[in-house]
Design a protein around this motif. Structure first.
Motif, PDB file in Angstrom:
ATOM      1  N   SER A   1       0.823  -1.207   0.000  1.00 42.39           N
ATOM      2  CA  SER A   1       0.000   0.000   0.000  1.00 42.39           C
ATOM      3  C   SER A   1       0.858   1.259   0.000  1.00 42.39           C
ATOM      4  O   SER A   1       2.030   1.237   0.370  1.00 42.39           O
ATOM      5  CB  SER A   1      -0.929   0.007   1.214  1.00 42.39           C
ATOM      6  N   LYS A   2       0.247   2.349  -0.432  1.00 41.87           N
ATOM      7  CA  LYS A   2       0.939   3.633  -0.489  1.00 41.87           C
ATOM      8  C   LYS A   2       0.005   4.703   0.052  1.00 41.87           C
ATOM      9  O   LYS A   2      -1.171   4.749  -0.289  1.00 41.87           O
ATOM     10  CB  LYS A   2       1.342   3.948  -1.921  1.00 41.87           C
ATOM     11  N   LYS A   3       0.550   5.577   0.896  1.00 42.13           N
ATOM     12  CA  LYS A   3      -0.228   6.646   1.504  1.00 42.13           C
ATOM     13  C   LYS A   3      -0.024   7.933   0.707  1.00 42.13           C
ATOM     14  O   LYS A   3       1.098   8.283   0.360  1.00 42.13           O
ATOM     15  CB  LYS A   3       0.208   6.844   2.953  1.00 42.13           C
ATOM     16  N   ILE A   4      -1.135   8.616   0.439  1.00 43.12           N
ATOM     17  CA  ILE A   4      -1.136   9.826  -0.378  1.00 43.12           C
ATOM     18  C   ILE A   4      -1.606  11.002   0.471  1.00 43.12           C
ATOM     19  O   ILE A   4      -2.602  10.910   1.188  1.00 43.12           O
ATOM     20  CB  ILE A   4      -2.080   9.651  -1.584  1.00 43.12           C
TER      21      ILE A   4
ATOM     22  N   SER B   1     -11.192   6.233  -5.711  1.00 44.61           N
ATOM     23  CA  SER B   1     -11.519   4.834  -5.972  1.00 44.61           C
ATOM     24  C   SER B   1     -11.542   4.488  -7.460  1.00 44.61           C
ATOM     25  O   SER B   1     -11.423   3.316  -7.823  1.00 44.61           O
ATOM     26  CB  SER B   1     -12.842   4.454  -5.322  1.00 44.61           C
ATOM     27  N   SER B   2     -11.659   5.485  -8.318  1.00 45.63           N
ATOM     28  CA  SER B   2     -11.642   5.194  -9.754  1.00 45.63           C
ATOM     29  C   SER B   2     -10.256   4.761 -10.233  1.00 45.63           C
ATOM     30  O   SER B   2     -10.116   4.237 -11.335  1.00 45.63           O
ATOM     31  CB  SER B   2     -12.123   6.411 -10.549  1.00 45.63           C
ATOM     32  N   PHE B   3      -9.220   4.940  -9.399  1.00 43.88           N
ATOM     33  CA  PHE B   3      -7.859   4.552  -9.769  1.00 43.88           C
ATOM     34  C   PHE B   3      -7.447   3.208  -9.184  1.00 43.88           C
ATOM     35  O   PHE B   3      -6.442   2.637  -9.581  1.00 43.88           O
ATOM     36  CB  PHE B   3      -6.861   5.634  -9.318  1.00 43.88           C
ATOM     37  N   GLY B   4      -8.219   2.721  -8.226  1.00 48.34           N
ATOM     38  CA  GLY B   4      -7.898   1.447  -7.598  1.00 48.34           C
ATOM     39  C   GLY B   4      -8.543   1.359  -6.227  1.00 48.34           C
ATOM     40  O   GLY B   4      -9.302   2.236  -5.811  1.00 48.34           O
ATOM     41  N   GLU B   5      -8.210   0.283  -5.510  1.00 50.24           N
ATOM     42  CA  GLU B   5      -8.806   0.046  -4.199  1.00 50.24           C
ATOM     43  C   GLU B   5      -8.279   1.044  -3.170  1.00 50.24           C
ATOM     44  O   GLU B   5      -7.077   1.185  -2.981  1.00 50.24           O
ATOM     45  CB  GLU B   5      -8.493  -1.371  -3.734  1.00 50.24           C
ATOM     46  N   VAL B   6      -9.211   1.720  -2.506  1.00 58.08           N
ATOM     47  CA  VAL B   6      -8.868   2.655  -1.440  1.00 58.08           C
ATOM     48  C   VAL B   6      -9.021   1.926  -0.108  1.00 58.08           C
ATOM     49  O   VAL B   6     -10.102   1.477   0.238  1.00 58.08           O
ATOM     50  CB  VAL B   6      -9.775   3.910  -1.486  1.00 58.08           C
ATOM     51  N   LEU B   7      -7.916   1.810   0.625  1.00 56.18           N
ATOM     52  CA  LEU B   7      -7.951   1.142   1.925  1.00 56.18           C
ATOM     53  C   LEU B   7      -8.502   2.056   3.013  1.00 56.18           C
ATOM     54  O   LEU B   7      -9.227   1.610   3.896  1.00 56.18           O
ATOM     55  CB  LEU B   7      -6.549   0.667   2.317  1.00 56.18           C
ATOM     56  N   SER B   8      -8.146   3.344   2.932  1.00 59.85           N
ATOM     57  CA  SER B   8      -8.664   4.309   3.908  1.00 59.85           C
ATOM     58  C   SER B   8      -8.596   5.713   3.326  1.00 59.85           C
ATOM     59  O   SER B   8      -7.775   6.002   2.461  1.00 59.85           O
ATOM     60  CB  SER B   8      -7.868   4.250   5.213  1.00 59.85           C
ATOM     61  N   ALA B   9      -9.495   6.551   3.809  1.00 58.48           N
ATOM     62  CA  ALA B   9      -9.517   7.965   3.445  1.00 58.48           C
ATOM     63  C   ALA B   9      -9.849   8.741   4.714  1.00 58.48           C
ATOM     64  O   ALA B   9     -10.862   8.468   5.360  1.00 58.48           O
ATOM     65  CB  ALA B   9     -10.557   8.230   2.364  1.00 58.48           C
ATOM     66  N   VAL B  10      -8.978   9.679   5.077  1.00 55.58           N
ATOM     67  CA  VAL B  10      -9.137  10.419   6.325  1.00 55.58           C
ATOM     68  C   VAL B  10      -8.961  11.902   6.070  1.00 55.58           C
ATOM     69  O   VAL B  10      -8.002  12.324   5.423  1.00 55.58           O
ATOM     70  CB  VAL B  10      -8.085   9.959   7.363  1.00 55.58           C
ATOM     71  N   VAL B  11      -9.902  12.703   6.568  1.00 51.05           N
ATOM     72  CA  VAL B  11      -9.766  14.153   6.569  1.00 51.05           C
ATOM     73  C   VAL B  11      -9.326  14.532   7.981  1.00 51.05           C
ATOM     74  O   VAL B  11      -9.968  14.158   8.960  1.00 51.05           O
ATOM     75  CB  VAL B  11     -11.098  14.855   6.207  1.00 51.05           C
TER      76      VAL B  11
ATOM     77  N   SER C   1       1.038   1.229  -8.065  1.00 51.35           N
ATOM     78  CA  SER C   1       0.831   1.783  -9.409  1.00 51.35           C
ATOM     79  C   SER C   1      -0.485   2.558  -9.480  1.00 51.35           C
ATOM     80  O   SER C   1      -0.571   3.590 -10.147  1.00 51.35           O
ATOM     81  CB  SER C   1       0.874   0.692 -10.477  1.00 51.35           C
ATOM     82  N   ALA C   2      -1.501   2.096  -8.771  1.00 52.87           N
ATOM     83  CA  ALA C   2      -2.775   2.818  -8.722  1.00 52.87           C
ATOM     84  C   ALA C   2      -2.596   4.148  -7.989  1.00 52.87           C
ATOM     85  O   ALA C   2      -3.152   5.167  -8.388  1.00 52.87           O
ATOM     86  CB  ALA C   2      -3.842   1.971  -8.043  1.00 52.87           C
ATOM     87  N   ALA C   3      -1.798   4.122  -6.928  1.00 52.10           N
ATOM     88  CA  ALA C   3      -1.534   5.354  -6.175  1.00 52.10           C
ATOM     89  C   ALA C   3      -0.784   6.358  -7.037  1.00 52.10           C
ATOM     90  O   ALA C   3      -1.107   7.554  -7.033  1.00 52.10           O
ATOM     91  CB  ALA C   3      -0.735   5.031  -4.920  1.00 52.10           C
ATOM     92  N   ASP C   4       0.203   5.895  -7.791  1.00 53.52           N
ATOM     93  CA  ASP C   4       0.952   6.790  -8.672  1.00 53.52           C
ATOM     94  C   ASP C   4       0.045   7.396  -9.742  1.00 53.52           C
ATOM     95  O   ASP C   4       0.144   8.584 -10.061  1.00 53.52           O
ATOM     96  CB  ASP C   4       2.114   6.044  -9.328  1.00 53.52           C
ATOM     97  N   ALA C   5      -0.862   6.578 -10.297  1.00 48.12           N
ATOM     98  CA  ALA C   5      -1.809   7.075 -11.296  1.00 48.12           C
ATOM     99  C   ALA C   5      -2.747   8.109 -10.680  1.00 48.12           C
ATOM    100  O   ALA C   5      -3.058   9.133 -11.297  1.00 48.12           O
ATOM    101  CB  ALA C   5      -2.605   5.918 -11.892  1.00 48.12           C
ATOM    102  N   ALA C   6      -3.193   7.863  -9.459  1.00 46.68           N
ATOM    103  CA  ALA C   6      -4.087   8.797  -8.768  1.00 46.68           C
ATOM    104  C   ALA C   6      -3.389  10.114  -8.487  1.00 46.68           C
ATOM    105  O   ALA C   6      -3.978  11.190  -8.665  1.00 46.68           O
ATOM    106  CB  ALA C   6      -4.586   8.175  -7.467  1.00 46.68           C
TER     107      ALA C   6
END
Length: 99
Positions: free
Chosen positions: A2-5, A24-34, A55-60
Motif C-alpha cells: 500500500s501507499k499513503k497519499i 476509488s476510480s484509480f484502484g482500491e482505497v484502503l482508507s480515506a481520512v480528513v 501503481s494505482a496510487a501513482d496514477a491517482a
C-alpha cells in the motif's frame, strides 16, 4: 504494497466519502481520512488516502494533483513519514508547569 497519499488544500466541507469516491476510480482505497481539529472537529484542510496498489496510487497522484474537488484545486503527492517527537506534557494539579 500500500501507499499513503497526502491531499492538501481541501475545502473545509470535503468529507472522507468524497475523498474515497474521487480516488476509488484509480484502484482500491484502503482508507480515506480528513484531518480535523481535535476541539472544534473542523477540517484542517488536508487529508490522507491509502491505496492498496503502488501503481494505482501513482496514477491517482498524477491525475488528481491540481484537480478541483469541491471547488478547490487540491495538491496531491506521496505522504512523507514525519518523525515522531515527544511533546512535553503539563500537569496543573500541583500548580507547576512541568510534569
Amino acid at each position: 504494497m500500500s501507499k499513503k497519499i497526502y491531499v492538501g488544500n481541501l475545502n473545509y466541507a470535503t468529507t472522507e466519502d468524497t475523498l474515497k469516491n474521487n480516488f476509488s476510480s484509480f484502484g482500491e482505497v484502503l482508507s480515506a481520512v480528513v484531518i480535523k481539529d481535535r476541539f472544534t472537529e473542523q477540517s484542517k484542510g488536508f487529508g490522507f488516502v491509502e491505496m492498496a496498489d503502488d501503481s494505482a496510487a501513482d496514477a491517482a497522484i498524477t491525475a488528481m494533483n491540481g484537480k478541483e474537488v469541491d471547488g478547490r484545486r487540491v495538491r496531491v503527492n506521496i505522504a512523507e513519514e514525519r518523525p515522531q517527537t515527544r511533546r512535553p506534557r503539563y500537569n496543573n494539579r500541583d500548580g507547576g508547569d512541568r510534569q
